[in-house]
Scaffold this active site. Structure first.
Site, short mmCIF file in Angstrom:
data_model
loop_
_atom_site.label_atom_id
_atom_site.label_comp_id
_atom_site.label_asym_id
_atom_site.label_seq_id
_atom_site.Cartn_x
_atom_site.Cartn_y
_atom_site.Cartn_z
N SER A 7 15.03 16.23 -16.17
CA SER A 7 15.19 14.98 -15.43
C SER A 7 15.38 13.84 -16.40
O SER A 7 14.51 13.56 -17.25
CB SER A 7 13.93 14.72 -14.59
OG SER A 7 13.93 13.36 -14.18
N HIS A 30 19.13 16.83 -13.90
CA HIS A 30 18.50 16.28 -12.68
C HIS A 30 18.51 14.75 -12.75
O HIS A 30 18.02 14.16 -13.73
CB HIS A 30 17.07 16.81 -12.60
CG HIS A 30 16.34 16.46 -11.35
ND1 HIS A 30 16.49 17.16 -10.17
CD2 HIS A 30 15.44 15.48 -11.08
CE1 HIS A 30 15.70 16.63 -9.23
NE2 HIS A 30 15.06 15.60 -9.76
N ASP A 32 17.40 11.30 -10.85
CA ASP A 32 16.49 10.77 -9.84
C ASP A 32 16.94 9.39 -9.37
O ASP A 32 16.88 8.42 -10.13
CB ASP A 32 15.07 10.68 -10.41
CG ASP A 32 14.44 12.05 -10.55
OD1 ASP A 32 14.37 12.77 -9.53
OD2 ASP A 32 14.01 12.40 -11.66
N MET A 34 16.23 6.32 -6.92
CA MET A 34 15.12 5.73 -6.14
C MET A 34 15.51 4.32 -5.69
O MET A 34 16.13 3.57 -6.46
CB MET A 34 13.85 5.66 -6.98
CG MET A 34 13.45 6.99 -7.60
SD MET A 34 11.83 6.88 -8.36
CE MET A 34 11.79 8.45 -9.26
N HIS A 63 18.90 13.89 -6.98
CA HIS A 63 17.74 13.84 -6.08
C HIS A 63 17.66 12.45 -5.48
O HIS A 63 17.28 11.49 -6.18
CB HIS A 63 16.50 14.20 -6.92
CG HIS A 63 15.21 14.20 -6.18
ND1 HIS A 63 13.99 14.31 -6.81
CD2 HIS A 63 14.92 14.12 -4.85
CE1 HIS A 63 13.02 14.29 -5.92
NE2 HIS A 63 13.55 14.16 -4.72
N MET A 65 15.95 9.83 -3.55
CA MET A 65 14.68 9.35 -2.97
C MET A 65 14.95 7.99 -2.36
O MET A 65 14.51 6.94 -2.85
CB MET A 65 13.60 9.31 -4.06
CG MET A 65 13.12 10.71 -4.43
SD MET A 65 12.25 10.75 -6.01
CE MET A 65 13.66 10.89 -7.10
N MET A 136 8.46 19.14 -3.75
CA MET A 136 7.83 18.20 -4.69
C MET A 136 6.40 18.65 -5.00
O MET A 136 5.64 18.98 -4.09
CB MET A 136 7.78 16.79 -4.11
CG MET A 136 9.13 16.10 -3.94
SD MET A 136 10.09 15.94 -5.45
CE MET A 136 9.00 14.93 -6.47
N GLY A 143 7.79 9.67 -13.09
CA GLY A 143 7.65 10.83 -13.96
C GLY A 143 6.25 10.86 -14.56
O GLY A 143 5.49 9.90 -14.43
N ASP A 174 9.76 20.28 -8.42
CA ASP A 174 9.90 19.03 -9.18
C ASP A 174 8.58 18.26 -9.22
O ASP A 174 8.03 17.92 -8.17
CB ASP A 174 11.00 18.20 -8.48
CG ASP A 174 11.31 16.87 -9.16
OD1 ASP A 174 10.81 16.63 -10.27
OD2 ASP A 174 12.08 16.08 -8.56
N GLY A 175 8.10 18.01 -10.44
CA GLY A 175 6.90 17.19 -10.62
C GLY A 175 5.81 17.89 -11.40
O GLY A 175 5.28 18.91 -10.94
N GLY A 196 10.83 16.50 -16.58
CA GLY A 196 11.16 15.25 -17.24
C GLY A 196 10.37 15.10 -18.52
O GLY A 196 10.87 15.34 -19.62
#
Ligand code: DX5
Ligand code: ZN
Length: 215
Positions: A7, A30, A32, A34, A63, A65, A136, A143, A174-175, A196
């Site tokens: 990520s 990946h 992200d 947001m 991804h 969000m 998730m 992150g 993820d996470g 990440g």
């Protein structure tokens, strides 16, 4: 085969091209996105995805969000995303279905993402048409958070549904993924791992990627 998707949220945005090249041994990249609404943080938008597309041939796993993602499917597809994940909590079911249909029309792979609060069974109405489900293992937004052990159950449940209804569908997690948590996540049924801080925080990103693949 296990895929690793670093990520870039943990990359140095001033040196994004360099940091993308640093993870070139990985399978996917990946990204992200947001919006400050669906999650409290604001990160990357369409123009940045466009620029990333120009500097790498890696598969772009985007991804989203963001609230009401149907509004942005076409823009991210045109910007060069290969796959889009939209959150099931981000709109009404009819609009989620509409967003997935639009992804098909735009030629991008389709995924739905689940916040930790969302039950595995929420994927059922869409599962047969999906290329991937994203579970998730932290609350989306930032992150470097701690892996939520309780999500191993959700991963197992989603794996059982995938095996039954759409075995070709990938299962991404993820996470909080690190060489410490990767083994449990793979054992629970994940085949695609986002990481990440574990990749960008490592002295040797390539070695961290290899360690994650080993589980
Ligand atoms: C969090 C993002 C993740 C994040 C993962 O909302 O969706 O992709 O970058 O970061 P780590 O691997 O550090 O938990
Ligand atoms: Zn993500």
């Amino acid at each position: 085969m296990i895929k690793i998707a670093p990520s870039i949220l943990s990359a140095d945005f001033v040196n994004l091209e360099r940091d993308i090249k640093r993870v070139s041994t990985a399978d996917w990249l990946h990204v992200d996105v947001m919006d400050g609404c669906f999650v409290p943080n604001i990160t990357i938008g369409v123009p940045v995805v466009q620029s990333i597309r120009k500097c790498t041939d890696m598969f772009l796993d985007v991804h989203l969000m963001i609230d009401k993602p149907v509004r942005y499917v076409e823009a991210f597809a045109k910007a060069g995303a290969d796959l889009l994940s939209i959150h099931l909590e981000a709109d009404h079911p009819t609009r989620i279905a509409e967003a997935l249909k639009l992804m098909g029309e735009c030629g991008v792979q389709k995924a739905v993402a689940l916040r930790p609060i969302t039950a595995a069974s929420a994927v059922l109405p869409y599962l047969e048409e999906l290329d991937m489900v994203l579970v998730m293992t932290v609350e989306p937004g930032f992150g470097g958070q701690a892996f939520m052990e309780g999500q191993l159950d959700t991963i197992r449940q989603v794996r059982a549904l995938i095996d039954r209804y759409n075995p070709a569908c990938r299962l991404e997690v993820d996470g909080g993924i690190s060489p410490k948590t990767a083994g449990a996540v793979i054992a629970a049924g994940a085949d695609t791992l986002v990481a990440g801080s574990a990749v960008y925080g490592a002295a040797e990103p390539a070695a961290a990627i290899a360690a994650l693949r080993e589980g």
